[in-house]
Design a protein around this motif. Structure first.
Motif, PDB file in Angstrom:
ATOM      1  N   ALA A   1     -41.264 -19.285 -57.520  1.00  0.00           N
ATOM      2  CA  ALA A   1     -41.151 -19.426 -56.200  1.00  0.00           C
ATOM      3  C   ALA A   1     -42.153 -18.991 -55.461  1.00  0.00           C
ATOM      4  O   ALA A   1     -42.733 -19.814 -54.570  1.00  0.00           O
ATOM      5  CB  ALA A   1     -39.977 -18.968 -55.414  1.00  0.00           C
ATOM      6  N   GLY A   2     -42.636 -17.890 -55.820  1.00  0.00           N
ATOM      7  CA  GLY A   2     -43.915 -17.041 -55.186  1.00  0.00           C
ATOM      8  C   GLY A   2     -45.192 -17.725 -55.415  1.00  0.00           C
ATOM      9  O   GLY A   2     -46.130 -17.906 -54.672  1.00  0.00           O
ATOM     10  N   ASN A   3     -45.359 -18.443 -56.622  1.00  0.00           N
ATOM     11  CA  ASN A   3     -46.509 -19.243 -56.901  1.00  0.00           C
ATOM     12  C   ASN A   3     -46.526 -20.479 -56.082  1.00  0.00           C
ATOM     13  O   ASN A   3     -47.651 -20.846 -55.456  1.00  0.00           O
ATOM     14  CB  ASN A   3     -46.461 -19.658 -58.261  1.00  0.00           C
ATOM     15  CG  ASN A   3     -47.533 -20.615 -58.984  1.00  0.00           C
ATOM     16  OD1 ASN A   3     -48.541 -20.195 -59.163  1.00  0.00           O
ATOM     17  ND2 ASN A   3     -47.211 -22.051 -58.687  1.00  0.00           N
TER      18      ASN A   3
ATOM     19  N   LEU B   1     -36.603  -6.411 -58.763  1.00  0.00           N
ATOM     20  CA  LEU B   1     -37.485  -7.249 -59.901  1.00  0.00           C
ATOM     21  C   LEU B   1     -37.585  -8.803 -59.176  1.00  0.00           C
ATOM     22  O   LEU B   1     -38.769  -9.220 -59.299  1.00  0.00           O
ATOM     23  CB  LEU B   1     -36.855  -7.579 -61.115  1.00  0.00           C
ATOM     24  CG  LEU B   1     -37.424  -6.139 -62.036  1.00  0.00           C
ATOM     25  CD1 LEU B   1     -36.101  -6.310 -63.398  1.00  0.00           C
ATOM     26  CD2 LEU B   1     -38.492  -6.268 -62.377  1.00  0.00           C
ATOM     27  N   VAL B   2     -36.799  -9.189 -58.538  1.00  0.00           N
ATOM     28  CA  VAL B   2     -36.881 -10.266 -57.568  1.00  0.00           C
ATOM     29  C   VAL B   2     -37.986 -10.274 -56.481  1.00  0.00           C
ATOM     30  O   VAL B   2     -38.961 -11.008 -56.491  1.00  0.00           O
ATOM     31  CB  VAL B   2     -35.591 -10.723 -56.906  1.00  0.00           C
ATOM     32  CG1 VAL B   2     -35.961 -12.097 -55.906  1.00  0.00           C
ATOM     33  CG2 VAL B   2     -34.702 -11.334 -57.733  1.00  0.00           C
ATOM     34  N   VAL B   3     -38.209  -9.125 -55.949  1.00  0.00           N
ATOM     35  CA  VAL B   3     -39.173  -8.785 -54.962  1.00  0.00           C
ATOM     36  C   VAL B   3     -40.505  -8.756 -55.492  1.00  0.00           C
ATOM     37  O   VAL B   3     -41.411  -9.398 -55.081  1.00  0.00           O
ATOM     38  CB  VAL B   3     -38.852  -7.408 -54.166  1.00  0.00           C
ATOM     39  CG1 VAL B   3     -39.910  -6.989 -53.155  1.00  0.00           C
ATOM     40  CG2 VAL B   3     -37.601  -7.627 -53.286  1.00  0.00           C
ATOM     41  N   TRP B   4     -40.766  -8.049 -56.700  1.00  0.00           N
ATOM     42  CA  TRP B   4     -41.632  -7.785 -57.554  1.00  0.00           C
ATOM     43  C   TRP B   4     -42.210  -9.242 -58.087  1.00  0.00           C
ATOM     44  O   TRP B   4     -43.344  -9.442 -57.976  1.00  0.00           O
ATOM     45  CB  TRP B   4     -41.515  -7.119 -58.857  1.00  0.00           C
ATOM     46  CG  TRP B   4     -42.710  -6.389 -59.415  1.00  0.00           C
ATOM     47  CD1 TRP B   4     -43.925  -6.818 -59.367  1.00  0.00           C
ATOM     48  CD2 TRP B   4     -42.688  -5.451 -60.534  1.00  0.00           C
ATOM     49  NE1 TRP B   4     -44.777  -6.260 -60.249  1.00  0.00           N
ATOM     50  CE2 TRP B   4     -43.957  -5.253 -61.087  1.00  0.00           C
ATOM     51  CE3 TRP B   4     -41.582  -4.712 -61.088  1.00  0.00           C
ATOM     52  CZ2 TRP B   4     -44.115  -4.436 -61.976  1.00  0.00           C
ATOM     53  CZ3 TRP B   4     -41.761  -3.688 -61.943  1.00  0.00           C
ATOM     54  CH2 TRP B   4     -43.153  -3.625 -62.442  1.00  0.00           C
TER      55      TRP B   4
ATOM     56  N   GLY C   1     -43.824 -11.276 -55.184  1.00  0.00           N
ATOM     57  CA  GLY C   1     -45.078 -10.787 -54.978  1.00  0.00           C
ATOM     58  C   GLY C   1     -46.084 -11.305 -56.033  1.00  0.00           C
ATOM     59  O   GLY C   1     -46.991 -11.877 -55.834  1.00  0.00           O
ATOM     60  N   TYR C   2     -45.867 -10.742 -57.331  1.00  0.00           N
ATOM     61  CA  TYR C   2     -46.782 -11.000 -58.288  1.00  0.00           C
ATOM     62  C   TYR C   2     -47.132 -12.512 -58.496  1.00  0.00           C
ATOM     63  O   TYR C   2     -48.295 -13.167 -58.901  1.00  0.00           O
ATOM     64  CB  TYR C   2     -46.500 -10.256 -59.426  1.00  0.00           C
ATOM     65  CG  TYR C   2     -47.778 -10.149 -60.605  1.00  0.00           C
ATOM     66  CD1 TYR C   2     -48.836  -9.650 -60.366  1.00  0.00           C
ATOM     67  CD2 TYR C   2     -47.673 -11.040 -61.705  1.00  0.00           C
ATOM     68  CE1 TYR C   2     -49.891  -9.925 -61.207  1.00  0.00           C
ATOM     69  CE2 TYR C   2     -48.469 -11.219 -62.520  1.00  0.00           C
ATOM     70  CZ  TYR C   2     -49.861 -10.532 -62.250  1.00  0.00           C
ATOM     71  OH  TYR C   2     -51.004 -10.708 -63.193  1.00  0.00           O
ATOM     72  N   GLY C   3     -45.983 -13.358 -58.468  1.00  0.00           N
ATOM     73  CA  GLY C   3     -46.142 -14.619 -58.835  1.00  0.00           C
ATOM     74  C   GLY C   3     -47.176 -15.380 -58.224  1.00  0.00           C
ATOM     75  O   GLY C   3     -47.550 -16.483 -58.583  1.00  0.00           O
ATOM     76  N   GLY C   4     -47.282 -14.785 -56.834  1.00  0.00           N
ATOM     77  CA  GLY C   4     -48.306 -15.796 -56.259  1.00  0.00           C
ATOM     78  C   GLY C   4     -49.897 -15.267 -56.290  1.00  0.00           C
ATOM     79  O   GLY C   4     -50.556 -15.955 -55.604  1.00  0.00           O
ATOM     80  N   VAL C   5     -49.832 -14.078 -56.905  1.00  0.00           N
ATOM     81  CA  VAL C   5     -51.311 -13.401 -56.791  1.00  0.00           C
ATOM     82  C   VAL C   5     -52.356 -14.555 -57.612  1.00  0.00           C
ATOM     83  O   VAL C   5     -53.387 -14.707 -57.264  1.00  0.00           O
ATOM     84  CB  VAL C   5     -51.004 -12.159 -57.681  1.00  0.00           C
ATOM     85  CG1 VAL C   5     -52.612 -11.904 -57.918  1.00  0.00           C
ATOM     86  CG2 VAL C   5     -50.500 -11.168 -56.804  1.00  0.00           C
TER      87      VAL C   5
END
Length: 386
Positions: free
Chosen positions: A263-265, A304-307, A310-314
């Motif tokens: 999702a973050g990506n 871990l969901v918050v993490w 965050g990292y998924g979109g980096v």
């Protein structure tokens, strides 16, 4: 060319984009395998958790060197041929790891993995520009880099699941087989991707051709990625020993982390296509929040969901920033190099903290470096336009 022909070419190019995404999934899952299997690898090969963490460090360091070296030395060669060769090397490396009789052989296999990772990323991450129209580059890049997040959603948890029933060696062997299938997929779907034409006269050194914008991106990459992997490499021991989680909980937690990463990506890809700077600030703050909260308040599933968000979109945010800088494949190669040095450095520092200080200590490293990245991004935004 008729409309039907144009439509067929368009479909073929998007199929190539999805095939490259399968490639990033395979590459990243192979690189991240020790994260979900760390305890089992350490026990079977007779080393500590921190020493087993070097199976993350080695491919990262090798990839950091191989990315710019391969980009420079093979720039005249067809990228399609290079990608096929690198995936073949990945298959060999994973199968060698599956049958490694000792730690030394395992490390040699991971070195080969690093060569494949560095080269594949250098050539594949920016392929959106060569496969689809300019207006669709952001979407194509998000799809290609979605393989990173999907590797967390499916790859690492699936490897952990396979390991719990059939052992960690079977997980490595499965990735070797997947790499073999990927060779066929890429051979069928990728069009010819000629290298750079030979130019006469002297050329500036690659380092001198890097833009100021790219250099800031490389600094942010080093901060965010090294902090992330200092903590994330040891997330399974943390969950088991600090949160007292069992195997089923660990698998579920990693699955949720990966789903949030996907999702973050895509959210970051859509947002960063307009302006990457506020995206990176937000993503780094999410990483800092999660890594600080885990040792303080627990709530591992939530954090871990918050993490993951965050990292998924980096990765996609940084890659889109690079594309905006105009540094091309060479810029991506240096990005890949710094990215993988950061993976190696983070895993190494995390291992020393785990063995010499404590497991919760690695989370604080992730928090600190993410906050420094926020400060650097904010300062950069006051003086330059992202």
């Amino acid at each position: 060319m008729t409309m039907t022909d144009v439509s067929a070419v368009t479909r073929a190019r998007w199929l190539a984009v999805f095939s490259v995404a399968v490639g990033t999934f395979t590459i990243v899952t192979s690189e991240m395998l020790p994260v979900g299997l760390l305890t089992s690898i350490a026990t079977d090969l007779g080393v500590s958790d921190g020493t087993a963490g070097l199976t993350m460090t080695a491919p990262g360091l090798v990839a950091a060197i191989s990315a710019p070296v391969l980009a420079i030395t093979t720039r005249r060669l067809d990228r399609r041929v290079m990608l096929l060769g690198l995936v073949a090397l990945l298959s060999v490396a994973n199968l060698a790891g599956a049958f490694a009789p000792n730690y030394l052989v395992m490390m040699a296999a991971r070195v080969l993995t690093g060569v494949s990772i560095g080269g594949f990323w250098a050539f594949a991450a920016g392929l959106g520009l060569r496969l689809v129209p300019e207006a669709s580059v952001g979407r194509a890049t998000s799809i290609i880099l979605a393989g990173v997040s999907v590797a967390s959603v499916l790859g690492v948890p699936l490897a952990t699941f396979i390991s719990s029933f059939a052992g960690w060696r079977t997980a490595f062997a499965s990735m070797g087989a997947l790499a073999l299938a990927l060779i066929v997929l890429l051979a069928v779907t990728l069009p010819p991707l000629p290298g750079e034409p030979r130019e006469r006269g002297s050329e500036p050194s690659p380092a001198r051709r890097l833009s100021g914008s790219l250099k800031i991106v490389l600094v942010l990459t080093a901060l965010i990625v090294s902090g992330h992997f200092a903590a994330y490499t040891y997330v399974r021991p943390f969950l088991e020993q600090v949160s007292h989680a069992g195997p089923a909980f660990v698998s579920a937690a990693l699955l949720l982390y990966g789903a949030a990463g996907v999702a973050g990506n895509f959210v970051a890809g859509a947002w960063a296509a307009r302006n990457p700077r506020p995206v990176l600030i937000t993503l780094a703050l999410l990483i800092a929040l999660a890594t600080a909260a885990l040792p303080l308040v627990g709530l591992p599933l939530v954090m871990l969901v918050v993490w993951g968000l965050g990292y998924g979109g980096v990765g996609v945010a940084l890659q889109l920033w690079i594309l905006r800088s105009g540094d091309g494949e060479m810029g991506t190669a240096f990005f890949v190099g710094v990215f993988n040095v950061s993976i190696a450095l983070g895993a190494f520092v995390g291992g020393r903290i785990v063995d010499g200080v404590s497991l919760p200590g690695v989370m604080w490293v992730g928090t600190a470096l993410a906050l420094v990245a926020v400060a650097v991004t904010a300062a950069f935004g006051r003086t330059r336009t992202a």
